[in-house]
Motif scaffolding. Structure first.
Motif, PDB file in Angstrom:
ATOM      1  N   GLY A 137     -25.346  67.257 -23.140  1.00 35.73           N
ATOM      2  CA  GLY A 137     -24.635  67.543 -24.631  1.00 35.73           C
ATOM      3  C   GLY A 137     -23.993  68.826 -24.467  1.00 35.73           C
ATOM      4  N   ASP A 167     -19.323  62.690 -27.464  1.00 31.46           N
ATOM      5  CA  ASP A 167     -19.879  62.615 -29.062  1.00 31.46           C
ATOM      6  C   ASP A 167     -18.764  62.987 -29.968  1.00 31.46           C
ATOM      7  N   PRO A 178     -25.444  59.915 -32.091  1.00 32.27           N
ATOM      8  CA  PRO A 178     -24.681  60.492 -31.171  1.00 32.27           C
ATOM      9  C   PRO A 178     -23.881  59.383 -30.593  1.00 32.27           C
ATOM     10  N   GLY A 269     -28.098  63.838 -20.213  1.00 33.53           N
ATOM     11  CA  GLY A 269     -27.832  62.681 -20.820  1.00 33.53           C
ATOM     12  C   GLY A 269     -26.780  61.772 -20.289  1.00 33.53           C
ATOM     13  N   ASN A 273     -24.990  57.158 -18.138  1.00 35.21           N
ATOM     14  CA  ASN A 273     -23.799  56.515 -18.493  1.00 35.21           C
ATOM     15  C   ASN A 273     -23.525  55.565 -17.176  1.00 35.21           C
ATOM     16  N   CYS A 299     -33.370  60.824 -18.400  1.00 32.83           N
ATOM     17  CA  CYS A 299     -32.069  61.175 -18.396  1.00 32.83           C
ATOM     18  C   CYS A 299     -31.760  62.189 -19.535  1.00 32.83           C
TER      19      CYS A 299
HETATM   20  O1  KG4 Z   1     -29.387  65.713 -21.777  1.00 33.82           O
HETATM   21  P1  KG4 Z   1     -29.219  65.396 -23.429  1.00 33.82           P
HETATM   22  O2  KG4 Z   1     -30.481  64.460 -23.744  1.00 33.82           O
HETATM   23  O3  KG4 Z   1     -29.418  66.514 -24.161  1.00 33.82           O
HETATM   24  C1  KG4 Z   1     -28.857  67.836 -23.969  1.00 33.82           C
HETATM   25  O4  KG4 Z   1     -29.493  68.558 -23.326  1.00 33.82           O
HETATM   26  O5  KG4 Z   1     -27.720  68.098 -24.526  1.00 33.82           O
HETATM   27  O6  KG4 Z   1     -27.843  64.839 -23.239  1.00 33.82           O
HETATM   28  C2  KG4 Z   1     -27.371  64.168 -24.621  1.00 33.82           C
HETATM   29  C3  KG4 Z   1     -25.929  63.789 -24.309  1.00 33.82           C
HETATM   30  C4  KG4 Z   1     -25.184  63.434 -25.620  1.00 33.82           C
HETATM   31  O7  KG4 Z   1     -23.890  64.144 -25.722  1.00 33.82           O
HETATM   32  C5  KG4 Z   1     -24.963  62.022 -25.558  1.00 33.82           C
HETATM   33  O8  KG4 Z   1     -23.934  61.396 -26.129  1.00 33.82           O
HETATM   34  C6  KG4 Z   1     -24.913  61.682 -24.104  1.00 33.82           C
HETATM   35  O9  KG4 Z   1     -25.935  62.675 -23.370  1.00 33.82           O
HETATM   36  N1  KG4 Z   1     -25.234  60.327 -23.450  1.00 33.82           N
HETATM   37  C7  KG4 Z   1     -24.302  59.625 -23.155  1.00 33.82           C
HETATM   38  C8  KG4 Z   1     -25.065  58.352 -22.629  1.00 33.82           C
HETATM   39  N2  KG4 Z   1     -26.193  58.622 -23.007  1.00 33.82           N
HETATM   40  C9  KG4 Z   1     -26.432  59.813 -23.415  1.00 33.82           C
HETATM   41  N3  KG4 Z   1     -23.033  59.781 -22.904  1.00 33.82           N
HETATM   42  C10 KG4 Z   1     -22.477  58.873 -22.031  1.00 33.82           C
HETATM   43  N4  KG4 Z   1     -22.811  57.530 -22.033  1.00 33.82           N
HETATM   44  C11 KG4 Z   1     -24.227  57.479 -21.995  1.00 33.82           C
HETATM   45  N5  KG4 Z   1     -24.783  56.167 -21.869  1.00 33.82           N
END
Ligand code: KG4
Ligand code: ZN
Length: 338
Positions: A137, A167, A178, A269, A273, A299
């Motif tokens: 994110g 987001d 989110p 994250g 996808n 993830c």
């Molecule tokens: O790595 P993470 O859990 O947190 C940070 O360290 O930022 O990543 C969160 C991010 C968010 O922006 C969320 O919308 C995105 O990962 N995310 C996805 C999916 N699952 C989580 N983006 C696109 N498709 C997904 N399936």
């Protein structure tokens, strides 16, 4: 050696137990999504207070799941940054208090190193060296990873992170917070060909990326097509996802070419996808490179990656022993351990 890992940098409390010989014994997570959803984003003070409520019960249920007691723990790893200061302090305080009571060392873990090493929790795990696409994110970076702490930045976003673009675009489309997973789900029902969105910096000739223009393009589409019906929203989601996946794919391929490496690892994250995974799997088959992902549940933010990264550093006697958090922390400042 049994390492307790505590993650509390943002909106997820994660706790895990990683054993250096038996592997991951337990991991538990509490997500604050429902709590922050009504505000449309993370409220830092609410996040800190919720981490306080969750971290000890999660630790207890992790120990129960693994059939271990506090006395079995050899070291405690916690996320020291980057992240929200108040949220980080909860994990740091609990880790240091427990470590003091148990007379065990603490290890201050860099959150992005946790993400970066999380694919090593998969079976099979990728051997070093590899190219890592770190898509969370807050960060979007391509790195050549030669070992623990030996990270060479190849390229990164010059503005928004990929997850941030997901987001923010989701918010523009009224999909809440989110938005990444919601946007991606809706994209499955959309026609990606109906709207053409830009692929910023695709032909920049380097490994830099840019995603803020894509978000602006979504804003313009939302204005032009309003009021949005469900199919139009899905079509915009599909077009957005296709654009972002194409940029991440092409830049990852360019990073493999530039570094001469044949292994690609996806972390963070956005690595959850499905379309990104499908595109990378397809390219890996055609172009003969290997691609590795963390298990889907690892993830997004979790305690397992923190326990694991802590264990790697502990193996090289890099326990910090001091109480520290670093809300801003440059990954390249970490010492190499192997
Ligand atoms: O790595 P993470 O859990 O947190 C940070 O360290 O930022 O990543 C969160 C991010 C968010 O922006 C969320 O919308 C995105 O990962 N995310 C996805 C999916 N699952 C989580 N983006 C696109 N498709 C997904 N399936
Ligand atoms: Zn994260």
């Amino acid at each position: 050696m049994l390492v307790l890992g505590i993650e509390s940098s943002c909106d997820e409390t994660g706790v895990a137990l990683y054993d250096t010989t038996a592997g991951l014994l337990a991991h538990q997570l509490h997500t604050q999504i429902a709590m922050h959803a009504e505000y449309g984003g993370v409220v830092p003070e609410l996040a800190s207070r919720d981490h306080i409520r969750r971290v000890l019960p999660l630790t207890q249920s992790c120990l129960a799941e693994a059939g271990r007691t506090l006395d079995d723990i050899d070291a405690i790893a916690y996320t020291a940054g980057p992240g929200l200061a108040g949220a980080l302090l909860v994990g740091a305080s609990v880790a240091n208090a427990l470590a003091f009571a148990l007379n065990k060392p603490t290890i201050a873990v860099h959150h992005l190193e946790g993400h970066l090493l999380s694919p090593l929790l998969a079976d099979p795990a990728p051997p070093f060296p590899f190219v890592a696409l770190l898509v969370s994110g807050g960060h979007t970076q391509l790195m050549a990873v030669h070992g623990v702490g030996r990270y060479e930045l190849l390229g990164e976003t010059v503005d928004d992170a990929a997850g941030e673009a997901f987001d923010k675009s989701a918010k523009l489309l009224g999909l809440g917070y989110p938005g990444g997973p919601a946007l991606s789900k809706l994209a499955d029902r959309g026609d990606a060909a109906r709207f053409k969105l830009p692929r910023p910096m695709l032909h920049s000739g380097d490994l830099e990326m840019s995603f803020s223009g894509l978000k602006t393009a979504v804003l313009n589409l939302v204005k032009a097509e309003s009021p949005l019906d469900e199919q139009t929203t899905a079509d915009i989601c599909a077009a957005f996802q296709e654009a972002i996946v194409e940029v991440l794919l092409k830049k990852s391929l360019a990073a493999l070419k530039q570094s001469g490496l044949k292994r690609l690892v996806i972390a963070g994250g956005v690595g959850a996808n499905r379309q990104l995974r499908a595109a990378l799997d397809d390219a890996a088959k055609k172009r003969r490179f290997e691609v590795f992902y963390p298990p889907l549940s690892l993830c997004t933010d979790n305690g397992a990656m923190i326990a694991f990264a802590g264990a790697q550093r502990l193996a090289f006697a890099q326990a910090a022993g001091s109480f520290s958090i670093q809300p801003r922390w440059d990954l390249s400042s970490l010492p190499a351990v192997q």
